[in-house]
Design a protein around this motif. Structure first.
Motif, PDB file in Angstrom:
ATOM      1  N   ASP A   1       4.938  12.202 -29.217  1.00  6.93           N
ATOM      2  CA  ASP A   1       4.502  11.396 -28.077  1.00  6.93           C
ATOM      3  C   ASP A   1       3.911  10.042 -28.449  1.00  6.93           C
ATOM      4  OD1 ASP A   1       5.299  13.469 -26.454  1.00  6.93           O
ATOM      5  OD2 ASP A   1       3.272  14.234 -26.104  1.00  6.93           O
ATOM      6  N   ALA A   2       3.426   9.899 -29.674  1.00 15.82           N
ATOM      7  CA  ALA A   2       2.779   8.645 -30.077  1.00 15.82           C
ATOM      8  C   ALA A   2       3.768   7.487 -30.000  1.00 15.82           C
ATOM      9  CB  ALA A   2       2.226   8.766 -31.489  1.00 15.82           C
ATOM     10  N   GLN A   3       3.311   6.385 -29.471  1.00 17.22           N
ATOM     11  CA  GLN A   3       4.114   5.170 -29.358  1.00 17.22           C
ATOM     12  C   GLN A   3       3.489   4.068 -30.202  1.00 17.22           C
ATOM     13  OE1 GLN A   3       7.067   5.121 -27.576  1.00 17.22           O
ATOM     14  NE2 GLN A   3       6.600   7.305 -27.429  1.00 17.22           N
ATOM     15  N   VAL A   4       4.308   3.167 -30.701  1.00 17.21           N
ATOM     16  CA  VAL A   4       3.817   2.011 -31.437  1.00 17.21           C
ATOM     17  C   VAL A   4       3.283   1.014 -30.415  1.00 17.21           C
ATOM     18  CG1 VAL A   4       4.452   0.076 -32.923  1.00 17.21           C
ATOM     19  CG2 VAL A   4       5.423   2.354 -33.347  1.00 17.21           C
ATOM     20  N   VAL A   5       2.011   0.693 -30.523  1.00 16.88           N
ATOM     21  CA  VAL A   5       1.360  -0.241 -29.605  1.00 16.88           C
ATOM     22  C   VAL A   5       1.396  -1.654 -30.166  1.00 16.88           C
ATOM     23  CG1 VAL A   5      -0.845  -0.851 -28.518  1.00 16.88           C
ATOM     24  CG2 VAL A   5      -0.144   1.547 -28.671  1.00 16.88           C
ATOM     25  N   GLU A   6       1.125  -1.781 -31.469  1.00 17.50           N
ATOM     26  CA  GLU A   6       1.042  -3.107 -32.075  1.00 17.50           C
ATOM     27  C   GLU A   6       1.364  -3.003 -33.564  1.00 17.50           C
ATOM     28  OE1 GLU A   6      -2.121  -6.778 -32.051  1.00 17.50           O
ATOM     29  OE2 GLU A   6      -2.942  -4.753 -32.186  1.00 17.50           O
ATOM     30  N   VAL A   7       2.022  -4.027 -34.080  1.00 16.42           N
ATOM     31  CA  VAL A   7       2.301  -4.137 -35.510  1.00 16.42           C
ATOM     32  C   VAL A   7       1.696  -5.446 -35.990  1.00 16.42           C
ATOM     33  CG1 VAL A   7       4.080  -4.331 -37.295  1.00 16.42           C
ATOM     34  CG2 VAL A   7       4.450  -2.826 -35.323  1.00 16.42           C
ATOM     35  N   LYS A   8       0.798  -5.358 -36.966  1.00 13.40           N
ATOM     36  CA  LYS A   8       0.204  -6.555 -37.570  1.00 13.40           C
ATOM     37  C   LYS A   8       0.728  -6.658 -38.993  1.00 13.40           C
ATOM     38  CE  LYS A   8      -4.073  -6.560 -34.916  1.00 13.40           C
ATOM     39  NZ  LYS A   8      -5.535  -6.493 -34.976  1.00 13.40           N
ATOM     40  N   LEU A   9       1.447  -7.749 -39.269  1.00 12.83           N
ATOM     41  CA  LEU A   9       1.994  -7.976 -40.597  1.00 12.83           C
ATOM     42  C   LEU A   9       1.051  -8.863 -41.401  1.00 12.83           C
ATOM     43  CD1 LEU A   9       5.727  -8.661 -39.652  1.00 12.83           C
ATOM     44  CD2 LEU A   9       4.747  -6.545 -40.531  1.00 12.83           C
ATOM     45  N   SER A  10       0.982  -8.588 -42.697  1.00  8.92           N
ATOM     46  CA  SER A  10       0.172  -9.407 -43.602  1.00  8.92           C
ATOM     47  C   SER A  10       0.837  -9.417 -44.976  1.00  8.92           C
ATOM     48  CB  SER A  10      -1.256  -8.863 -43.689  1.00  8.92           C
ATOM     49  OG  SER A  10      -1.262  -7.553 -44.232  1.00  8.92           O
ATOM     50  N   ALA A  11       0.203 -10.093 -45.929  1.00  7.98           N
ATOM     51  CA  ALA A  11       0.683 -10.174 -47.310  1.00  7.98           C
ATOM     52  C   ALA A  11       2.137 -10.648 -47.358  1.00  7.98           C
ATOM     53  CB  ALA A  11       0.508  -8.842 -48.033  1.00  7.98           C
ATOM     54  N   GLY A  12       2.406 -11.759 -46.670  1.00  8.89           N
ATOM     55  CA  GLY A  12       3.761 -12.298 -46.655  1.00  8.89           C
ATOM     56  C   GLY A  12       4.744 -11.385 -45.951  1.00  8.89           C
ATOM     57  N   ASP A  13       4.272 -10.719 -44.917  1.00 10.79           N
ATOM     58  CA  ASP A  13       5.079  -9.784 -44.116  1.00 10.79           C
ATOM     59  C   ASP A  13       5.557  -8.571 -44.913  1.00 10.79           C
ATOM     60  OD1 ASP A  13       4.665 -11.464 -41.997  1.00 10.79           O
ATOM     61  OD2 ASP A  13       6.689 -12.285 -41.988  1.00 10.79           O
ATOM     62  N   LYS A  14       4.803  -8.193 -45.939  1.00  8.90           N
ATOM     63  CA  LYS A  14       5.149  -7.015 -46.742  1.00  8.90           C
ATOM     64  C   LYS A  14       4.261  -5.810 -46.431  1.00  8.90           C
ATOM     65  CE  LYS A  14       8.315  -9.038 -49.222  1.00  8.90           C
ATOM     66  NZ  LYS A  14       9.697  -8.794 -48.981  1.00  8.90           N
ATOM     67  N   ILE A  15       3.178  -6.029 -45.686  1.00  8.81           N
ATOM     68  CA  ILE A  15       2.266  -4.956 -45.278  1.00  8.81           C
ATOM     69  C   ILE A  15       2.226  -4.933 -43.757  1.00  8.81           C
ATOM     70  CG2 ILE A  15      -0.105  -4.061 -45.341  1.00  8.81           C
ATOM     71  CD1 ILE A  15       1.152  -4.052 -48.096  1.00  8.81           C
ATOM     72  N   ALA A  16       2.356  -3.747 -43.185  1.00  7.48           N
ATOM     73  CA  ALA A  16       2.282  -3.587 -41.734  1.00  7.48           C
ATOM     74  C   ALA A  16       1.200  -2.573 -41.407  1.00  7.48           C
ATOM     75  CB  ALA A  16       3.620  -3.118 -41.174  1.00  7.48           C
TER      76      ALA A  16
END
Length: 151
Positions: A101-116
């Motif tokens: 049931d869990a849904q992805v609410v938000e994705v925050k990328l960092s480290a040159g878009d290599k960490i989410a």
């Protein structure tokens, strides 16, 4: 329509759509290989679905190699798929449902878009013990989690 194609349509488990899964050869295929937010979302959805449904190939394939080894040592006989089976069989239906049931609410990328850092709509029960966010990293051409499933 072949039986395999029909089951893929009915189950949405053939690597496309909102619920990515194994390809027709039973492999992880291209799940989570796209760079950026889209790939991270796909990998997270596949990981959650793997825990909900018992798909050890996807769950283990989306763990970093280091985490897969640690999980295998702590919950299995040195093999990630057997560790997954050991943990998954002890999960309650209610616990599995939180992953489904869990849904992805938000994705925050960092480290040159290599960490989410992925925020979920609810806390997960069972192997991730109350987490409502998951950290994934883009490594070796695929988004993989460093989150440690508890055995």
């Amino acid at each position: 329509m072949t039986a395999v194609a029909l089951s893929c349509v009915l189950l949405s488990a053939c690597g496309s759509g909102d619920r990515p899964g194994l390809d027709e050869d039973g492999e992880l295929g291209s799940v989570g290989t796209a760079a950026g937010e889209q790939g991270a979302r796909e990998a997270v959805r596949a990981y959650l679905d793997a825990w909900a449904s018992g798909n050890r190939a996807i769950a283990c394939g989306l763990l970093t190699a280091q985490k897969a080894r640690a999980f295998a040592a702590s919950a299995g006989d040195g093999d990630c798929p057997s560790a997954f089976t050991n943990v998954h069989t002890r999960m309650s239906e209610e616990s599995r449902k939180t992953f489904e049931d869990a849904q992805v609410v938000e994705v925050k990328l960092s480290a040159g878009d290599k960490i989410a850092r992925v925020q979920l709509s609810q806390k997960l029960e069972g192997p991730l013990n109350g987490d409502d966010d998951i950290r994934f990293e883009y490594t070796t051409g695929r988004w993989q989690t460093e989150e440690y499933p508890k055995g």
